[in-house]
Design a protein around this motif. Structure first.
Motif, PDB file in Angstrom:
ATOM      1  N   PHE A 207      22.340  79.498 -14.297  1.00  0.00           N
ATOM      2  CA  PHE A 207      23.145  80.024 -13.192  1.00  0.00           C
ATOM      3  C   PHE A 207      22.523  79.656 -11.859  1.00  0.00           C
ATOM      4  N   LYS A 208      23.322  79.044 -11.015  1.00  0.00           N
ATOM      5  CA  LYS A 208      22.845  78.451  -9.762  1.00  0.00           C
ATOM      6  C   LYS A 208      22.734  79.497  -8.656  1.00  0.00           C
ATOM      7  N   LYS A 209      21.534  79.671  -8.125  1.00  0.00           N
ATOM      8  CA  LYS A 209      21.341  80.519  -6.958  1.00  0.00           C
ATOM      9  C   LYS A 209      21.430  79.645  -5.718  1.00  0.00           C
ATOM     10  N   TYR A 210      22.192  80.083  -4.721  1.00  0.00           N
ATOM     11  CA  TYR A 210      22.371  79.290  -3.512  1.00  0.00           C
ATOM     12  C   TYR A 210      21.057  79.175  -2.744  1.00  0.00           C
ATOM     13  N   GLU A 211      20.659  77.953  -2.457  1.00  0.00           N
ATOM     14  CA  GLU A 211      19.462  77.711  -1.667  1.00  0.00           C
ATOM     15  C   GLU A 211      19.746  76.610  -0.655  1.00  0.00           C
ATOM     16  N   ALA A 212      19.125  76.727   0.506  1.00  0.00           N
ATOM     17  CA  ALA A 212      19.290  75.697   1.537  1.00  0.00           C
ATOM     18  C   ALA A 212      18.530  74.438   1.122  1.00  0.00           C
ATOM     19  N   VAL A 213      19.193  73.295   1.228  1.00  0.00           N
ATOM     20  CA  VAL A 213      18.553  72.022   0.888  1.00  0.00           C
ATOM     21  C   VAL A 213      18.792  71.038   2.028  1.00  0.00           C
ATOM     22  N   PRO A 214      17.856  70.131   2.250  1.00  0.00           N
ATOM     23  CA  PRO A 214      18.038  69.153   3.333  1.00  0.00           C
ATOM     24  C   PRO A 214      19.139  68.160   2.994  1.00  0.00           C
ATOM     25  N   HIS A 215      19.914  67.765   3.996  1.00  0.00           N
ATOM     26  CA  HIS A 215      20.972  66.777   3.813  1.00  0.00           C
ATOM     27  C   HIS A 215      20.592  65.465   4.487  1.00  0.00           C
ATOM     28  N   SER A 216      21.006  64.392   3.849  1.00  0.00           N
ATOM     29  CA  SER A 216      20.714  63.078   4.402  1.00  0.00           C
ATOM     30  C   SER A 216      21.536  62.837   5.662  1.00  0.00           C
ATOM     31  N   ILE A 217      20.920  62.165   6.627  1.00  0.00           N
ATOM     32  CA  ILE A 217      21.628  61.818   7.867  1.00  0.00           C
ATOM     33  C   ILE A 217      22.288  60.447   7.755  1.00  0.00           C
ATOM     34  N   PHE A 218      22.087  59.785   6.602  1.00  0.00           N
ATOM     35  CA  PHE A 218      22.610  58.427   6.441  1.00  0.00           C
ATOM     36  C   PHE A 218      23.983  58.427   5.758  1.00  0.00           C
ATOM     37  N   GLN A 219      24.744  57.404   6.035  1.00  0.00           N
ATOM     38  CA  GLN A 219      26.124  57.306   5.588  1.00  0.00           C
ATOM     39  C   GLN A 219      26.240  57.262   4.069  1.00  0.00           C
ATOM     40  N   PRO A 220      27.070  58.139   3.463  1.00  0.00           N
ATOM     41  CA  PRO A 220      27.314  58.050   2.021  1.00  0.00           C
ATOM     42  C   PRO A 220      28.279  56.900   1.708  1.00  0.00           C
ATOM     43  N   VAL A 221      28.210  56.424   0.497  1.00  0.00           N
ATOM     44  CA  VAL A 221      29.074  55.331   0.047  1.00  0.00           C
ATOM     45  C   VAL A 221      29.901  55.809  -1.138  1.00  0.00           C
ATOM     46  N   LYS A 222      31.220  55.595  -1.085  1.00  0.00           N
ATOM     47  CA  LYS A 222      32.106  55.950  -2.189  1.00  0.00           C
ATOM     48  C   LYS A 222      32.432  54.706  -2.998  1.00  0.00           C
ATOM     49  N   LYS A 223      32.297  54.809  -4.312  1.00  0.00           N
ATOM     50  CA  LYS A 223      32.650  53.715  -5.201  1.00  0.00           C
ATOM     51  C   LYS A 223      33.481  54.260  -6.363  1.00  0.00           C
ATOM     52  N   ASP A 224      34.585  53.607  -6.653  1.00  0.00           N
ATOM     53  CA  ASP A 224      35.446  54.000  -7.769  1.00  0.00           C
ATOM     54  C   ASP A 224      35.378  52.964  -8.876  1.00  0.00           C
ATOM     55  N   LEU A 225      35.335  53.454 -10.113  1.00  0.00           N
ATOM     56  CA  LEU A 225      35.412  52.581 -11.276  1.00  0.00           C
ATOM     57  C   LEU A 225      36.552  53.063 -12.155  1.00  0.00           C
ATOM     58  N   SER A 226      37.451  52.153 -12.511  1.00  0.00           N
ATOM     59  CA  SER A 226      38.547  52.485 -13.424  1.00  0.00           C
ATOM     60  C   SER A 226      38.284  51.788 -14.749  1.00  0.00           C
ATOM     61  N   VAL A 227      38.245  52.590 -15.822  1.00  0.00           N
ATOM     62  CA  VAL A 227      37.938  52.026 -17.137  1.00  0.00           C
ATOM     63  C   VAL A 227      38.953  52.488 -18.170  1.00  0.00           C
ATOM     64  N   LEU A 228      39.138  51.646 -19.172  1.00  0.00           N
ATOM     65  CA  LEU A 228      39.921  52.034 -20.342  1.00  0.00           C
ATOM     66  C   LEU A 228      38.966  52.672 -21.331  1.00  0.00           C
ATOM     67  N   ILE A 229      39.281  53.889 -21.762  1.00  0.00           N
ATOM     68  CA  ILE A 229      38.357  54.624 -22.614  1.00  0.00           C
ATOM     69  C   ILE A 229      39.155  55.487 -23.591  1.00  0.00           C
ATOM     70  N   SER A 230      38.563  55.811 -24.718  1.00  0.00           N
ATOM     71  CA  SER A 230      39.239  56.609 -25.747  1.00  0.00           C
ATOM     72  C   SER A 230      39.642  57.983 -25.213  1.00  0.00           C
ATOM     73  N   LYS A 231      40.821  58.449 -25.658  1.00  0.00           N
ATOM     74  CA  LYS A 231      41.314  59.774 -25.264  1.00  0.00           C
ATOM     75  C   LYS A 231      40.388  60.890 -25.753  1.00  0.00           C
ATOM     76  N   ASP A 232      39.624  60.606 -26.800  1.00  0.00           N
ATOM     77  CA  ASP A 232      38.781  61.636 -27.402  1.00  0.00           C
ATOM     78  C   ASP A 232      37.475  61.875 -26.649  1.00  0.00           C
ATOM     79  N   VAL A 233      37.172  61.009 -25.692  1.00  0.00           N
ATOM     80  CA  VAL A 233      35.919  61.142 -24.937  1.00  0.00           C
ATOM     81  C   VAL A 233      36.121  62.128 -23.790  1.00  0.00           C
TER      82      VAL A 233
END
Length: 308
Positions: A207-233
């Motif tokens: 169970f996660k207790k809320y704690e203050a953590v430092p955040h990066s000042i640098f730009q985040p990068v978003k990357k998407d991957l589309s894959v064919l994968i079994s329905k059971d996964v």
């Protein structure tokens, strides 16, 4: 020379954490509810919940319908939903923090949320006809209270929950509780609209207790991957393998789209978004490509995924 000893202890710390949890619940639109630590044994059995062993049962219950120790907070909260529904309330959100017990009468501290009826109040913006609560909106509400979490499929959920809309709540790699839609049979018996609930073991290591953590000042990068994968996964198993790579720059992994079509056979097209960010500097293209190559390799080798 005098020195004052610290007044706080573990009990006070736990109390403060619970009050913060209550504050966040109230901010999310839930009202606090309080009940006896007793319940009706036949109701618990009907819901598929654990009941106190006969050798540990109450010798002198206070009333006929409060004849055992509660093993879950949800049945009492369901009674609260029913009471509010009977008073013509169309938007109901309740929470409770309290003691629960197992069959051996061992005591646990639990937290539960329940939501029923409308998502929001009737306003001009929704023309007095707000949408009803659904699984997705309830998950968002819970996340606003306890923080980010994953949901894993439960093979044999208890009778309290809808078997197709129920899952284990996972935080920090540990199961901390259960979330789902109340079983349609129970809703029908109590004349309730779609109702969703979750219950969390506050003593769980994950169970996660809320704690203050430092955040990066640098730009985040978003990357998407589309894959064919079994329905059971399951996505939970995919995420587990990706997290195990321990890529320092990978801060978030979540699905953004699922596409199904007869032409895909027993597979689906799954689009997953990855957020990459460094605390030390702007990411170079080589770093980004290297991280994504590692992820794609795991998807291929562990799950037989094919890049679309």
């Amino acid at each position: 020379l005098m020195s004052e000893m610290r007044n706080s202890d573990e009990s006070y710390k736990a109390y403060k954490e619970e009050r913060e949890l209550a504050r966040r619940s109230a901010t999310a639109g839930f009202s606090e509810s309080l009940h006896f630590v007793f319940s009706d044994k036949e109701t618990l059995k009907a819901y598929g919940l654990e009941v106190t062993a006969e050798s540990q049962e109450l010798l002198n219950p206070i009333t006929a319908d409060l004849n055992t120790l509660r093993t879950s907070l949800i049945p009492n909260l369901l009674d609260g939903v029913k009471l509010n529904t009977n008073k013509s309330k169309s938007k109901i959100g309740l929470f409770e923090i309290g003691e629960t017990f197992n069959s051996k009468r061992e005591q646990f501290r639990s937290f539960a949320l329940i939501q029923s009826g409308d998502k929001e109040d009737e306003t001009v913006l929704n023309h007095g006809k707000p949408e009803k609560v659904d699984f997705g909106s309830f998950v968002k509400k819970v996340s606003s209270v306890i923080g980010n979490f994953d949901i894993e499929k439960i093979e044999n959920p208890i009778g309290l929950f809808h078997p197709g809309q129920c899952g284990a709540i996972i935080q920090n790699g540990e199961r901390i509780g259960t979330l789902g839609k109340i079983h349609p049979k129970i809703l029908k018996e109590n004349s309730l609209s779609d109702t969703f609930a979750c219950e969390i073991d506050l003593g769980s290591k994950g169970f996660k207790k809320y704690e203050a953590v430092p955040h990066s000042i640098f730009q985040p990068v978003k990357k998407d991957l589309s894959v064919l994968i079994s329905k059971d996964v399951s996505f939970a198993s995919i995420k587990k393998e990706i997290v195990a790579l321990e890529i320092p720059e990978l801060t978030r992994v979540y699905p953004v789209d699922i596409y199904e079509d007869e032409s895909l056979g027993d597979k689906i097209s799954l689009s997953i978004r990855y957020i990459l960010q460094s605390k030390e500097g702007t990411l170079e293209e080589s770093q980004i490509s290297g991280s994504m190559d590692k992820i794609l390799e795991v998807l291929k080798t562990k799950f037989g995924a094919e890049l679309r």
